[in-house]
Each structure stands twice: as structure tokens, then as C-alpha cells.
Motif scaffolding. Structure first.
Motif, PDB file in Angstrom:
ATOM      1  N   ALA A 165      38.751  35.479  43.249  1.00  0.00           N
ATOM      2  CA  ALA A 165      38.854  35.466  44.699  1.00  0.00           C
ATOM      3  C   ALA A 165      40.111  36.168  45.169  1.00  0.00           C
ATOM      4  O   ALA A 165      41.041  36.380  44.409  1.00  0.00           O
ATOM      5  N   SER A 166      40.114  36.486  46.443  1.00  0.00           N
ATOM      6  CA  SER A 166      41.255  37.119  47.096  1.00  0.00           C
ATOM      7  C   SER A 166      41.904  36.118  48.033  1.00  0.00           C
ATOM      8  O   SER A 166      41.276  35.165  48.474  1.00  0.00           O
ATOM      9  N   THR A 167      43.142  36.357  48.345  1.00  0.00           N
ATOM     10  CA  THR A 167      43.813  35.532  49.345  1.00  0.00           C
ATOM     11  C   THR A 167      43.830  36.248  50.695  1.00  0.00           C
ATOM     12  O   THR A 167      44.414  35.764  51.653  1.00  0.00           O
ATOM     13  N   ASP A 168      43.178  37.412  50.764  1.00  0.00           N
ATOM     14  CA  ASP A 168      43.113  38.170  52.014  1.00  0.00           C
ATOM     15  C   ASP A 168      42.243  37.455  53.045  1.00  0.00           C
ATOM     16  O   ASP A 168      41.447  36.569  52.711  1.00  0.00           O
ATOM     17  N   LYS A 169      42.360  37.884  54.282  1.00  0.00           N
ATOM     18  CA  LYS A 169      41.539  37.345  55.361  1.00  0.00           C
ATOM     19  C   LYS A 169      40.066  37.469  54.991  1.00  0.00           C
ATOM     20  O   LYS A 169      39.619  38.521  54.557  1.00  0.00           O
ATOM     21  N   GLY A 170      39.328  36.398  55.139  1.00  0.00           N
ATOM     22  CA  GLY A 170      37.917  36.423  54.812  1.00  0.00           C
ATOM     23  C   GLY A 170      37.633  35.965  53.396  1.00  0.00           C
ATOM     24  O   GLY A 170      36.531  35.577  53.076  1.00  0.00           O
ATOM     25  N   ALA A 216      27.386  34.279  36.431  1.00  0.00           N
ATOM     26  CA  ALA A 216      26.655  33.222  35.732  1.00  0.00           C
ATOM     27  C   ALA A 216      26.230  33.707  34.350  1.00  0.00           C
ATOM     28  O   ALA A 216      26.128  34.920  34.106  1.00  0.00           O
ATOM     29  N   ASP A 217      25.936  32.760  33.465  1.00  0.00           N
ATOM     30  CA  ASP A 217      25.545  33.113  32.105  1.00  0.00           C
ATOM     31  C   ASP A 217      24.123  33.658  32.012  1.00  0.00           C
ATOM     32  O   ASP A 217      23.701  34.122  30.962  1.00  0.00           O
ATOM     33  N   ASP A 218      23.375  33.639  33.112  1.00  0.00           N
ATOM     34  CA  ASP A 218      22.012  34.168  33.094  1.00  0.00           C
ATOM     35  C   ASP A 218      21.942  35.646  33.496  1.00  0.00           C
ATOM     36  O   ASP A 218      20.874  36.186  33.736  1.00  0.00           O
ATOM     37  N   GLY A 219      23.114  36.314  33.592  1.00  0.00           N
ATOM     38  CA  GLY A 219      23.137  37.729  33.934  1.00  0.00           C
ATOM     39  C   GLY A 219      23.129  38.007  35.420  1.00  0.00           C
ATOM     40  O   GLY A 219      22.885  39.127  35.846  1.00  0.00           O
ATOM     41  N   THR A 220      23.412  36.997  36.230  1.00  0.00           N
ATOM     42  CA  THR A 220      23.464  37.195  37.674  1.00  0.00           C
ATOM     43  C   THR A 220      24.891  36.971  38.166  1.00  0.00           C
ATOM     44  O   THR A 220      25.704  36.351  37.495  1.00  0.00           O
ATOM     45  N   TYR A 221      25.162  37.502  39.339  1.00  0.00           N
ATOM     46  CA  TYR A 221      26.438  37.230  39.998  1.00  0.00           C
ATOM     47  C   TYR A 221      26.172  36.915  41.454  1.00  0.00           C
ATOM     48  O   TYR A 221      25.120  37.242  42.007  1.00  0.00           O
ATOM     49  N   SER A 222      27.127  36.236  42.071  1.00  0.00           N
ATOM     50  CA  SER A 222      27.052  35.937  43.490  1.00  0.00           C
ATOM     51  C   SER A 222      28.459  36.060  44.053  1.00  0.00           C
ATOM     52  O   SER A 222      29.429  36.133  43.303  1.00  0.00           O
ATOM     53  N   GLY A 223      28.542  36.100  45.353  1.00  0.00           N
ATOM     54  CA  GLY A 223      29.852  36.210  45.952  1.00  0.00           C
ATOM     55  C   GLY A 223      29.777  36.426  47.441  1.00  0.00           C
ATOM     56  O   GLY A 223      28.745  36.194  48.068  1.00  0.00           O
ATOM     57  N   SER A 224      30.888  36.881  47.970  1.00  0.00           N
ATOM     58  CA  SER A 224      30.997  37.161  49.390  1.00  0.00           C
ATOM     59  C   SER A 224      32.003  38.286  49.578  1.00  0.00           C
ATOM     60  O   SER A 224      32.962  38.400  48.821  1.00  0.00           O
ATOM     61  N   ASP A 225      31.770  39.078  50.608  1.00  0.00           N
ATOM     62  CA  ASP A 225      32.740  40.119  50.953  1.00  0.00           C
ATOM     63  C   ASP A 225      33.743  39.578  51.965  1.00  0.00           C
ATOM     64  O   ASP A 225      34.555  40.304  52.499  1.00  0.00           O
ATOM     65  N   GLY A 226      33.682  38.280  52.207  1.00  0.00           N
ATOM     66  CA  GLY A 226      34.532  37.633  53.192  1.00  0.00           C
ATOM     67  C   GLY A 226      33.757  37.282  54.442  1.00  0.00           C
ATOM     68  O   GLY A 226      34.229  36.538  55.284  1.00  0.00           O
ATOM     69  N   PRO A 262      33.770  41.795  62.319  1.00  0.00           N
ATOM     70  CA  PRO A 262      34.954  42.390  62.921  1.00  0.00           C
ATOM     71  C   PRO A 262      36.236  41.873  62.258  1.00  0.00           C
ATOM     72  O   PRO A 262      36.387  40.676  62.026  1.00  0.00           O
ATOM     73  N   GLY A 263      37.112  42.793  61.920  1.00  0.00           N
ATOM     74  CA  GLY A 263      38.391  42.431  61.331  1.00  0.00           C
ATOM     75  C   GLY A 263      38.357  42.096  59.852  1.00  0.00           C
ATOM     76  O   GLY A 263      39.372  41.756  59.271  1.00  0.00           O
TER      77      GLY A 263
END
Length: 129
Positions: free
Chosen positions: A44-49, A56-66, A94-95
Motif C-alpha cells: 500500500a501507499s501512504t499517498d492520498k487515496g 492471492a495464491d490462486d493467481g489473482t490479484y485485487s486492489g485499488s488505485d485509491g 478528482p484529486g
């Protein structure tokens, strides 16, 4: 054999096969990537957002761009994970710098996930949390 059992069997066999291959091959470059260093960890980032990626161990990933949620699959490379983006939400943000949406590969440098775009340029980093 179900896909889940096949995945478990491959997860048990792959490290041994990988280690056997590495025992006879000398590489002066970076140490081979170990998938278990990524799986289950949240970067993770400490940036805004607060963008993040989780593998995951099943070959998938998840996340957020903020702002927007991301999902996809990944493939294990020699020293990186190659990302195959899938579904994503498309809210206006925005932002918020949505750079992580452009990720196509990642490499682990200690506890920092270095993120690259399709041209191979580094576009950002995320810290293991």
C-alpha cells in the motif's frame, strides 16, 4: 482432479521443481522471484487515496488505485509478476492519481513493490503493510 486440487498439487510440486532447476543454473543477475513473498501480502501507499495491491495464491490479484477497485490475474516470471488486468470500476476520481491502474508488472525490492507500466517504465512503489 478438480481445479482446486490441481492448484494445490502444483503449489506443492512447483517449489521443488523450481529449486532443482536453480541448483544447476547459475545466474549473475537478481535472485529468482519467490511467489510466496507476494502472496497474502498487502502493498500500500501512504499517498492520498491509498492505492494498494494484494496477491492471492490462486493467481489473482485485487486492489485499488485509491478510488476504483481493480482485479486481475498474474503470472510468475523470472524476477517479477506479470499482471493481466481484468475488471475495474470507473468512477471519476478528482484529486487522486490513478497510476496503479497502468500496472502491467511488479518486482519486489526488499519490502517495496516496484510497479511498472507496459513500456517497462517504473510508475510507482507500494510498501508492504
Amino acid at each position: 482432479m478438480t481445479m482446486r486440487r490441481l492448484a494445490v498439487a502444483l503449489a506443492l510440486i512447483a517449489p521443488a521443481a523450481f529449486a532443482a532447476g536453480c541448483a544447476t543454473h547459475s545466474d549473475a543477475g537478481a535472485a529468482p522471484m519467490k511467489e510466496e513473498e507476494y502472496v497474502g501480502a498487502i502493498f500500500a501507499s501512504t499517498d492520498k487515496g491509498e492505492p494498494f495491491l494484494k496477491f492471492a495464491d490462486d493467481g489473482t490479484y485485487s486492489g485499488s488505485d485509491g478510488c476504483n477497485g481493480l482485479r486481475g490475474t498474474y503470472e510468475v516470471g523470472d524476477d517479477e509478476l506479470v499482471l493481466n488486468p481484468g475488471l475495474s470500476t470507473l468512477r471519476a476520481c478528482p484529486g487522486i492519481d490513478t497510476w496503479v491502474r497502468n500496472a502491467t508488472s511488479v518486482k519486489l525490492d526488499s519490502d517495496t513493490l516496484v510497479v511498472f507500466d507496459k513500456s517497462g517504465s517504473e510508475i510507482g512503489t507500494l510498501a508492504r503493510s
